[in-house]
Write a protein that holds these residues in place. Sequence first.
Motif, PDB file in Angstrom:
ATOM      1  N   THR A 151      -1.873   2.815   6.879  1.00  0.00           N
ATOM      2  CA  THR A 151      -0.982   3.970   6.798  1.00  0.00           C
ATOM      3  C   THR A 151      -0.396   4.255   8.183  1.00  0.00           C
ATOM      4  O   THR A 151      -1.056   4.104   9.202  1.00  0.00           O
ATOM      5  N   TYR A 186       0.835  -1.208   0.000  1.00  0.00           N
ATOM      6  CA  TYR A 186       0.000   0.000   0.000  1.00  0.00           C
ATOM      7  C   TYR A 186       0.867   1.254   0.000  1.00  0.00           C
ATOM      8  O   TYR A 186       0.531   2.253  -0.644  1.00  0.00           O
ATOM      9  N   GLN A 187       1.992   1.197   0.687  1.00  0.00           N
ATOM     10  CA  GLN A 187       2.932   2.312   0.637  1.00  0.00           C
ATOM     11  C   GLN A 187       3.411   2.547  -0.803  1.00  0.00           C
ATOM     12  O   GLN A 187       3.473   3.689  -1.277  1.00  0.00           O
ATOM     13  N   TYR A 196       1.805   1.724  -3.500  1.00  0.00           N
ATOM     14  CA  TYR A 196       0.639   2.264  -4.217  1.00  0.00           C
ATOM     15  C   TYR A 196       0.539   3.776  -4.004  1.00  0.00           C
ATOM     16  O   TYR A 196       0.340   4.537  -4.968  1.00  0.00           O
ATOM     17  N   GLU A 197       0.673   4.209  -2.771  1.00  0.00           N
ATOM     18  CA  GLU A 197       0.591   5.643  -2.487  1.00  0.00           C
ATOM     19  C   GLU A 197       1.683   6.416  -3.226  1.00  0.00           C
ATOM     20  O   GLU A 197       1.446   7.525  -3.732  1.00  0.00           O
ATOM     21  N   SER A 201       1.006   9.069  -6.765  1.00  0.00           N
ATOM     22  CA  SER A 201       1.186  10.486  -6.462  1.00  0.00           C
ATOM     23  C   SER A 201       2.275  11.087  -7.356  1.00  0.00           C
ATOM     24  O   SER A 201       2.745  12.195  -7.100  1.00  0.00           O
TER      25      SER A 201
END
Length: 379
Positions: free
Chosen positions: A321, A246-247, A249-250, A254
């Motif tokens: 997160t 997920y990190q 993905y973020e 961005s």
Amino acid sequence: MTENTTSSSTPLADLSAAGVSIWLDDLSRTMISSGELQQLIDTRHVVGVTTNPTIFANALSDGEAYTEQVQQLAAAGSDVDTTVFALTTEDVRNACDVLKPVFDASGGVDGRVSIEVDPRLEADTEGTVEMAKKLWAEVDRENLFIKIPATVEGLPAISQVLAEGISVNVTLIFSLDRYRGVMNAFLTGLEQAREGGKDLSTIHSVASFFVSRVDSEIDNQLDAIGTPEATALKGKAGLANARLAYQAYEEVFSTPRWQNLADDGANAQRPLWASTGVKNPDYPDTLYVDGLVAPNTVNTMPHATMEATADHGVIPADSVTGTYAESQQVLDDLERVGVSYAQVVDTLETEGLDKFVKSWAGLLDSVQGELDRLGGEAR
């Protein structure tokens, strides 16, 4: 426990409100015809369905529901591959129709049903692309996802299929490096779609990152090592790996590269948590639900995990997160005690593909048996 879609005080409602789409990891003709799928949409916040060769093999073992169609196909002289294609695409098409109101209400984000390309094509880029196009045309529903395994050969296929304007569920992702490769393939596919004049707003994708199998493989290795340090790490790798995904993905979504596509109407590729049924009975049965709550994600659950979550899930606002340093420490500690991350993820990909190929072979065998039996009866 009865779930009420108008209530905000139930675990599944809380999960949905936290930005996690709840998808069912199962499908059968009986589930559709009996109204069970619609009931899950109405009472369990289900907004999508995933399938795979193992799920279809299990569904088609219930021969009664498929007898009439197999009989017709046998009479028409269909071979086993044509028959399996017809059976599975009909189920998925009908499930797409059941989920169409969800698709419309969510602006195309949810209400999705996934069907996988023939797993025997996992090392055949062009074969995968052709199969994906054939499935997309046959099901003929805009809320379909074509599942493509995240093999090395699958990455260019993912880009090519997306470039055709076809929505894709990338499956069998275990490693962070491969996941970054998947996101790159996604962005490349959208860039190619834009060059080809496709409407980016109609193309959707999810990336299925597998969770529980990581713990199963690593826990076995930790047991073999047997030190107190190794034992203390059991049950931590699956969540840590997914949270670091997920990190990633973020980070990717961005970047200026992504923003350029988003400005032209593109939809981000959502992380999907797959293999979220707990395999170790010593662990909480909602471990991979409660521990993976984050905005803009999907959790695809088997029935038992969904019911456990409905009954006693404890859903935080966000359990992902802010955990990245701690998650990286888990992976570092695993290497330190002698567990090779690279070896683990390679093993899991190979085993996952083998499992699907074997399930597909079993499916073909059972359908061939039905064709022989029912074709003989017709004569």
